[in-house]
Enzyme design. Structure first.
Site, PDB file in Angstrom:
ATOM      1  N   ASP A 244      29.689  34.275  40.474  1.00 24.26           N
ATOM      2  CA  ASP A 244      29.330  33.536  39.277  1.00 24.26           C
ATOM      3  C   ASP A 244      28.026  34.058  38.665  1.00 24.26           C
ATOM      4  O   ASP A 244      27.025  34.233  39.372  1.00 24.26           O
ATOM      5  CB  ASP A 244      29.181  32.050  39.636  1.00 24.26           C
ATOM      6  N   ALA A 245      28.038  34.279  37.363  1.00 22.45           N
ATOM      7  CA  ALA A 245      26.840  34.558  36.549  1.00 22.45           C
ATOM      8  C   ALA A 245      25.830  35.465  37.247  1.00 22.45           C
ATOM      9  O   ALA A 245      24.687  35.067  37.501  1.00 22.45           O
ATOM     10  CB  ALA A 245      26.180  33.236  36.146  1.00 22.45           C
ATOM     11  N   HIS A 247      24.186  37.777  36.096  1.00 23.14           N
ATOM     12  CA  HIS A 247      23.012  38.054  35.260  1.00 23.14           C
ATOM     13  C   HIS A 247      21.868  37.089  35.554  1.00 23.14           C
ATOM     14  O   HIS A 247      20.731  37.335  35.147  1.00 23.14           O
ATOM     15  CB  HIS A 247      23.390  37.976  33.774  1.00 23.14           C
ATOM     16  N   GLU A 281      31.022  37.905  37.259  1.00 26.34           N
ATOM     17  CA  GLU A 281      30.896  37.335  35.925  1.00 26.34           C
ATOM     18  C   GLU A 281      29.545  37.794  35.402  1.00 26.34           C
ATOM     19  O   GLU A 281      28.509  37.461  35.979  1.00 26.34           O
ATOM     20  CB  GLU A 281      30.948  35.814  35.942  1.00 26.34           C
ATOM     21  N   GLY A 382      36.780  24.369  29.227  1.00 28.77           N
ATOM     22  CA  GLY A 382      36.019  23.209  29.669  1.00 28.77           C
ATOM     23  C   GLY A 382      34.688  23.029  28.985  1.00 28.77           C
ATOM     24  O   GLY A 382      34.164  21.905  28.942  1.00 28.77           O
TER      25      GLY A 382
END
Length: 581
Positions: A244-245, A247, A281, A382
């Site tokens: 996840d993420a 960055h 991601e 979402g």
């Protein structure tokens, strides 16, 4: 049984195990570690107290039977008898399916989800990508506020249920990818700061202080995250991790955490004798994420491609707010650039960020399967005010066009659960925080965010209302009805075609040729001998394909092959896949 915990700033650490209390000793070989022996067995409850503070769960807890705030439980992974022999499935040629355990079925458990895996086999997907499973407060939530990064959310069924799920998936030939969150932990039930410097104020993230990857004490924090990642792949036989993420992973060290992780995962894959994948991601548009380490990259195996999503979304919907603005100026040009170049922002100006963004992808050096393409994800649905899917606003024909461009495109396709039958259920943001103050803060923050964009407060679902989660559960009676059944048949046809046509899994981005007409709203691309044509306009379009003989491989609406003029007449809001040598 041997127990140990890292608590470098403690002067005293005690273990409570099955009602007995034991004083741990400093480990002379490892600075900051405390260890000791105690009578224990599979299922024994235990926790650690630092400097006579409260008894807290183990940071490396394998099970939290009573939730994030309860004691940990001993898990003997050797007790599980695996039923399936499994050689693994690599990413090239894959089709992924993102699944949220808590809403895939009304029961919201891993065992209930496992009973529905036959649907995915019939659909033709190769990998199930599970949204995060680590424990979080309450019963229902997205999973991105998890804690106890080695454990499985108990309401989903705990660690044994995950093993049963993976076993069932492997028996059916499906790989399993798990979404893991290393960039932050949830605000409730996170006791790591009581043990050591797991977080640092050196960097700030949208969730507060950053996970400590480069400040003093970061060696052990990195080892903690690496150990968790490898445990999912080893102890649960998971085939890959979605990170996840990435960055938001603040790391200034010479060897970035992601490089260290990819090195460890590749070594484990060699040791286990089966392929393991890391999928990032990332919104950095930095090719180094998916460039092999030998080529100076970080060595991850793939990344999500939001640029493809944004270009396709704006072409299908006409939306132009927020990060869609740059893509919406000329959506077909944006889609053409992304299909053939991987990134849209490759050093170009991003009005959303107010600066230039990204760098070019080497189309000859980076295989196309290293980017994941999708029309919908949990985020893109979402994080809308009402969690509305594309099916809430687009015709079946436009949904079919989006599916065709994604499933025949160059990138590894990924579906979000239910999109394959144009699910009529939304997928909304829901939580079940047990802390009333946190629950109210989340409720107010959600409403404040969207009322500032013009939404009426009463139209923004209450995340804490159980009905919000219930509305988000898939309706399994839909796939057999009307237009839902037709869309499902189309997805099955396209996925089967992707598996059957080698040109559709060709990794060479430089071989893709794209043509489009922005005003007429059509786009066509060529992959080897395969031609894919999508007409997003409401009226028929005449699209030049040339006079060479062709045959239809798949078509949403019937079409006649080009005549002597070489024009293919495609009905409005329709698409066709042809073979033309």
């Amino acid at each position: 049984m041997h127990f140990e915990v890292w608590a470098p700033q403690a002067s005293r650490v005690t273990l409570q195990c099955d009602e007995g209390t034991h004083t741990l000793e400093r480990d002379p070989e490892r600075a900051g570690w405390w260890s000791g022996e105690a009578e224990a067995r599979h299922g024994s409850r235990y926790g650690f107290a630092v400097d006579d503070g409260p008894v807290l769960p183990d940071p490396r807890s394998r099970r939290q039977p009573d939730g994030p705030d309860g004691l940990s439980a001993v898990v003997d992974h050797g007790r599980h008898i695996w039923q399936s022999e499994w050689a693994g499935r690599a990413l090239p040629g894959a089709v992924l399916y993102e699944l949220h355990v808590g809403t895939y079925t009304p029961e919201g458990t891993l065992d209930a989800a496992a009973e529905r895996l036959g649907h995915l086999v019939e659909l033709g997907v190769t990998h199930v990508e599970l949204m995060p499973l680590c424990p979080f407060p309450g019963r229902h939530g997205w999973g991105y506020e998890g804690v106890s990064l080695w454990a499985v959310h108990e309401p989903y069924g705990g660690p044994e249920a995950l093993k049963r799920f993976v076993d069932r998936a492997h028996a059916l030939g499906l790989g399993v990818v798990l979404d893991v969150v290393h960039n932050h932990l949830g605000p409730s039930g996170n006791y790591l700061p009581a043990f050591g410097p797991y977080f640092t104020d050196t960097h700030q993230t949208p969730w507060g202080s950053a996970v400590n990857l480069d400040a003093p004490g970061s060696d052990e924090v990195r080892a903690y995250l690496l150990g968790s990642a490898l445990a999912w792949l080893r102890d649960y036989r998971i085939d890959g991790l979605r990170l996840d993420a990435v960055h938001a992973l603040r790391d200034t060290r010479a060897c970035h955490f992601l490089e260290e992780l990819s090195t460890a995962v590749d070594a484990l894959a060699a040791d286990l004798g089966r392929p393991l994948s890391l999928i990032a991601e990332s919104d950095l548009n930095d090719p180094r994420i998916v460039t092999p380490r030998a080529g100076g990259g970080l060595g991850l195996h793939a990344q999500w491609s939001d640029d493809f999503h944004h270009a396709l979304h704006t072409a299908l919907t006409g939306e132009s707010q927020g990060y869609y603005e740059d893509f919406a100026r000329a959506p077909f040009a944006a889609l053409a650039k992304t299909l053939s170049g991987g990134y849209f922002h490759d050093g170009t100006y991003s009005s959303f960020r107010g600066r230039a963004h990204g760098r070019p992808l080497d189309r000859t050096g980076v295989a196309a399967h290293r980017l994941l393409g999708y029309t919908q994800t949990h985020d893109q649905i979402g994080n809308r005010a009402q969690g509305d899917r594309l099916s809430a606003s687009l015709s079946p024909g436009l949904l079919a066009c989006g599916a065709a461009l994604m499933l025949t495109g160059p990138f590894t396709p990924m579906l979000f659960m239910g999109e394959e039958w144009a699910a009529g259920t939304p997928w909304q943001f829901f939580t079940d925080h047990t802390d009333p103050d946190l629950a109210e803060a989340v409720r107010r923050g959600r409403r404040r965010e969207f009322t500032s964009h013009g939404w009426a407060e009463e139209d923004v679902p209450d995340p804490q209302d159980p009905a919000t989660r219930d509305r988000s559960c898939l309706d399994w009676s839909e796939p057999e009805r009307g237009s839902h059944a037709r869309v499902l048949s189309w997805y099955r046809e396209l996925i089967a075609l992707r598996h059957a046509q080698p040109d559709l899994t060709d990794p060479d981005l430089s071989d893709i040729k794209v043509a489009y007409d922005e005003e007429a709203r059509w786009l066509a691309f060529r992959r080897g001998d395969v031609r894919v044509v999508a007409n997003l306009a409401p009226k028929s379009a005449a699209i030049p394909l040339g006079p060479r003989r062709a045959r239809v491989l798949a078509a949403w609406e019937p079409v006649e092959l080009p005549g002597g003029d070489g024009l293919l007449h495609v009905p409005g809001e329709s698409c066709v896949v042809l073979e033309q040598g």
